[in-house]
Every structure is written in structure tokens, then in C-alpha cells.
Design an enzyme around this catalytic site. Structure first.
Site, PDB file in Angstrom:
ATOM      1  N   GLU A 173     -20.699  39.551 -74.870  1.00 51.17           N
ATOM      2  CA  GLU A 173     -21.495  40.353 -75.783  1.00 51.17           C
ATOM      3  C   GLU A 173     -23.082  40.154 -75.781  1.00 51.17           C
ATOM      4  OE1 GLU A 173     -20.667  39.117 -80.143  1.00 51.17           O
ATOM      5  OE2 GLU A 173     -18.759  39.953 -80.028  1.00 51.17           O
ATOM      6  N   GLU A 292     -11.938  40.780 -78.256  1.00 46.01           N
ATOM      7  CA  GLU A 292     -12.259  40.144 -79.688  1.00 46.01           C
ATOM      8  C   GLU A 292     -11.610  41.309 -80.849  1.00 46.01           C
ATOM      9  OE1 GLU A 292     -15.793  37.750 -80.415  1.00 46.01           O
ATOM     10  OE2 GLU A 292     -15.886  37.275 -78.409  1.00 46.01           O
TER      11      GLU A 292
END
Ligand code: AHR
Length: 508
Positions: A173, A292
Site C-alpha cells: 500500500e 487484501e
């Protein structure tokens, strides 16, 4: 009663269902590792301190590849801390989750646990506070058979055979301002390209995942993928997607349509990756690692800020311990349908996460382990979805949602396994108050019968499994299903997820 029609044809292939689609994710976060999978002293703990009741539940879930060790955690992680004699491993501050990491469980212990649960390791390297050098050092430690400083250190630490890790995430991320070492797309793209090149020089067999967006609602979404892939297209294999969904403002109708958002997310990233391919004049195709995904009540999440304080760094605090409802499990099952519908481009996916932390499995220290509502759609889909994903023609009534406009009440996908001749159908009814009868033309499958049916639904869509009532919710056999004259008919209760396994009549 409302009705919907589906047409199923085994020739309408979307793509192969790669087993990595049913991956999981274990992060050093909250009670995931400590007081989750690892609890020496627990009545079920094995000689290595791992809870065998949890191992059995993880096996039942059928998770294939497991991403490790983070998540936000990895962006401050020093992998060297987690190997070598336990008594000399440092206790470190984990800035991402404002906790203390004791490093009692590290790379070797986790790989040992994976052997017990029968899953494969997928590693993330730290591109937050570290860079190219540390990434190739970890790769050398993990994958080189021996004869070098780091591979010999691995052997000295008790592991003769390499870990042979194939899938690697280039950070986590990196588009998120919350991330340690957060960078612009341009800066991250350059760093990821250098890291990928170096890793491939060391081990050309690795499959590399570059960070895409943390959600399709990030302000940089789309442009991030374009710029990052512009730098890394030739050096990576996959780009990541992350998405979490929750019911907001009591709008159950929109929440039940969350998979519409996931569909759009996947299709936008595919379009962007293919745009970069065209610009580069490349013949190579970049696929997606949806590494995710889940339902996560981010808004209810006990903010890490609550742990703030220079002297307050707990080990394994209770964080992100969402308790999932029937409605959550229906959305969750629909997210799996979305992943399978895009099996041509989603090559890998990781349910975030596995135990205690936004997880299908919960534990109590010294006490039991139990299955959340979301456990069931994952375990059943992972077991039944084999072979190829099939594109269904869906003709269903629609309903109006606040967030996604008009949306079909029924979503579904099918799979077909050429080896066994078996097929499976996965369906959701998104209606908040009406059952729907679905008719599916299955003539092209031959003379088939329903060999298994599972429907998850409840008069109380907020019903949950808890420590006190661990078996309150479980899927039931769907007694309405029948196949007559090449048409399968099934009634789906309001707010429900259903899986049907079909086998050739007369086959054993
Ligand atoms: O899964 C929980 C967190 O969500 C992960 O650490 C991070 O990558 C994401 O923001």
C-alpha cells in the site's frame, strides 16, 4: 414471487481457476500471531507452541497461498530480527499498529506453521523504511540453496532446504499516506522497478507483485496504476488490488451490492494495465493479485490512536476484531463470486486476514477457537470451485441502491472441472426482503444432479457466531433445489448466499 434466469454453458470459459485465488493473509497485527495461531501453554498447543485447534480450522478453510508478514507492519519490519536464536531476537516497536513485536514467531516458525496447515508462503518485502539491498538479502536468505553468507545463515538457523518462495510483494500500500515510507507513484514506481530487477537477477523464477491502489476510492486511483506500471511493466508479473467493504449509514441494500464495486475495480485495473501494455508495445500481460479483500468495519475499528503514548506499546492488543453477521457473510460470498468471475485476470487473491484480525477464525486465550459466519462461504467455495470459471448469462430483476444505482438482485458464477465432469454454482440474493426463484438452464452439462447444496441465510441477518454462541450460524441444505428436464430450479431466501455442486447422474 420474483424470479431470475441463468444460462450455463461449459464452453463459455472465463479462465482457469488458479488455486492461488483462495489465498489468505497473516500479518503481525493484534492477536493474529500471538494469542491467535501461536499460544504456547494453550491446552491444544503442539511442541512448537502452535494451537492445533486453529490449525484444523485453517485446514478446513482451504487457504492455498498465505501472504506474510504484512500489511502495514511490513513497511517497518527488519526481517533479520525474526530469524536466529529466539533468545537473542530483539523486541521492536511496530509503528503501524502501535504495538511491541517480540519476534518470537519469525520466518522459520511461520514457514513451519504453513507446513502444518498445508499452505504456501507468499512474502512481502519492506519498501517503506528499506530498499533494494534488504529485499535481495531476504531473497538470498530464503531461496539460495547454500554456499553464500545468507543462505548458510539460514542453514545454521535450522533450515537446510531453501524456503523456495515464488510470490513476492514489492512493499505494501505505498499509495497510502498512513504507510511508513509512503511515496508518490513516480518515486515508488522507480524503487519497485529497481527492486524487481535486482530480485530477478538473483532468482529469475520469482513472481513479483507491484503495489496498486489501497482501494478504488483513493484520490490517486487509476493514475497510480498507470504511472507505477509505466516504470515496472517489464519487471513485474502482477499488480495488487485491496478492497474492504462495510455497511454504512444502515444502507443494507448498497452494502449487499459491494461486489459491483469490486467488479468495477478489477475491470478498471485491467483496462489501465492493458493501456500501459499498448503504450509499451508489449505482448506481455499483467494480471491482478487481489491480495487484501474482506468486509471490514473500518469505522468501528478501535483506532490505533487509542494505544497512543510513549510508554504504551502492548504485545498483541485486541485490534480489528470484527464480529461478522449473516449479511456480512453474504457480501463476502459475493466478493468471492466477483473474484471467480474475473479468473482470467485475477491470478491470485488473499483474504485479509485469517485469525482474530478481521478474520474467519476467532480464538480466546486459553479457550476455544470458532468459525465466524464468513468462514463458510470461503471454505465451501475454495473446495467446490475447481477447473474453469464459466460466464453465465444472468437475467434478473434489479433494485435501486444509494451507492451503485440499479443493481441486479441476483449475482452468480459457475465453475466446471473437465477432469471430474463436476460443476458448481455460486449465487447470492441481494434482496433485503424477498426470496427469489432462480432457473438455470443446465442442459449443456448433460444429465446432472445436485450432489451438495449449502445456503447461508437467517431470519435475523445480524446473527453472528460468538464465544458464547459459536455455532449460532451455519449454512443449511437448500431443500428447494431440483433438476428437471435440463433446468435447475432453486429458491434463494432474502439476503442469502448459496453454493450448489453438480455431478453427472450415475457417476461415483
Ligand atoms: O488488513 C489490515 C490492513 O489493511 C493492512 O495492514 C493494510 O495493508 C491495509 O490497510
Amino acid at each position: 414471487m420474483r424470479s431470475a434466469h441463468l444460462a450455463l454453458d461449459p464452453d463459455h470459459t472465463v479462465g482457469p481457476i488458479r488455486r492461488e485465488l483462495f489465498g489468505g493473509f497473516v500479518e503481525h497485527l493484534g492477536r493474529h500471531i500471538y494469542d491467535g495461531i501461536y499460544e504456547p501453554g494453550h491446552p491444544t498447543a503442539d511442541a512448537d507452541g502452535f494451537r492445533t485447534d486453529v490449525i484444523e480450522l485453517v485446514k478446513g478453510l482451504g487457504v492455498t497461498t498465505i501472504r506474510y508478514p504484512g500489511g502495514n507492519f511490513v513497511s517497518g519490519f527488519k526481517w533479520e530480527d525474526s530469524v536466529g536464536p529466539r533468545e537473542t531476537r530483539p523486541r521492536r516497536l511496530d509503528l503501524a499498529w502501535h504495538s511491541t513485536e517480540p519476534n518470537e514467531v519469525g520466518l522459520h516458525e511461520f514457514a513451519g506453521w504453513l507446513e502444518k496447515v498445508g499452505s504456501e508462503l507468499m512474502l512481502a518485502v519492506n519498501l517503506g523504511t528499506r530498499g533494494v539491498a534488504e529485499a535481495i538479502e531476504l531473497l538470498e536468505y530464503s531461496n539460495i540453496p547454500g554456499g553464500t553468507e545468507l543462505s548458510e545463515r539460514r542453514i545454521a538457523n535450522g533450515r537446510r532446504e531453501p524456503f523456495a518462495v515464488e510470490m513476492w510483494c514489492l512493499g505494501n500500500e505505498m499509495d497510502g499516506p498512513w504507510q511508513l515510507g509512503h511515496r508518490s507513484a513516480d518515486d515508488y514506481g522507480k524503487l519497485a522497478a529497481q527492486t524487481a530487477k535486482a530480485m530477478r537477477m538473483l532468482d529469475p523464477s520469482v513472481r513479483l507483485v507491484v503495489c496498486g491502489s489501497s482501494s478504488a476510492h483513493m484520490p490517486t486511483f487509476g493514475e497510480w496504476e498507470r504511472v507505477v506500471l509505466g516504470h515496472t511493466y517489464d519487471d513485474v508479473d502482477l499488480i495488487s488490488c485491496h478492497a474492504y467493504y462495510e455497511e454504512q449509514d444502515g444502507d443494507l441494500g448498497s452494502f449487499l451490492a459491494s461486489a459491483v464495486d469490486m467488479d468495477g475495480f478489477i475491470e478498471s485495473v485491467v483496462a489501465t494495465a492493458d493501456h500501459v501494455r499498448a503504450v509499451n508495445g508489449s505482448t506481455k500481460r499483467i494480471d491482478i493479485s487481489f491480495d487484501e479483500w474482506n468486509v471490514w468495519y473500518n469505522s468501528r475499528f478501535e483506532q490505533v490512536d487509542k494505544l497512543a503514548g510513549i510508554g504504551n506499546w502492548p504485545v498483541a492488543p485486541r485490534l480489528l476484531e470484527d464480529v461478522y453477521t449473516v449479511a456480512d457473510a453474504v457480501v463476502f460470498g459475493n466478493l468471492m463470486i466477483s473474484l471467480i468471475k474475473h479468473a482470467d485476470r485475477v491470478a491470485s487473491a488473499s483474504l485479509a486476514q485469517l485469525v482474530n484480525v478481521i478474520a474467519p477464525i476467532m480464538t480466546e486465550p486459553g479457550g476455544p477457537a470458532w468459525r465466524q459466519t464468513t468462514y463458510f462461504p470461503f471454505a465451501i467455495t475454495s473446495r467446490l470451485a475447481r477447473g474453469r470459471a464459466l460466464r453465465l448469462a444472468i437475467d434478473a430483476p434489479t433494485y435501486a441502491t444509494g451507492r451503485y444505482g440499479e443493481v441486479p438482485l441476483v449475482d452468480a458464477v459457475a465453475t466446471h472441472d473437465d477432469e471430474t465432469g463436476n460443476s458448481a454454482l455460486f449465487l447470492v440474493n441481494r434482496s433485503v426482503d424477498e426470496e427469489i426463484t432462480v432457473r438455470v438452464g443446465v442442459q449443456s452439462l448433460g444429465d446432472v444432479q445436485v450432489v451438495e447444496s449449502h445456503t447461508l441465510a437467517d431470519a435475523d441477518v445480524t446473527a453472528k457466531n460468538t464465544l458464547e454462541h459459536p455455532d449460532r450460524v451455519a449454512p443449511q441444505r437448500n431443500t428447494s433445489v431440483r433438476v428437471e428436464d435440463g433446468v435447475l430450479t432453486v429458491t434463494l431466501p432474502a439476503v442469502s448466499w448459496t453454493a450448489l455442486a453438480l455431478g453427472r447422474r450415475g457417476a461415483s
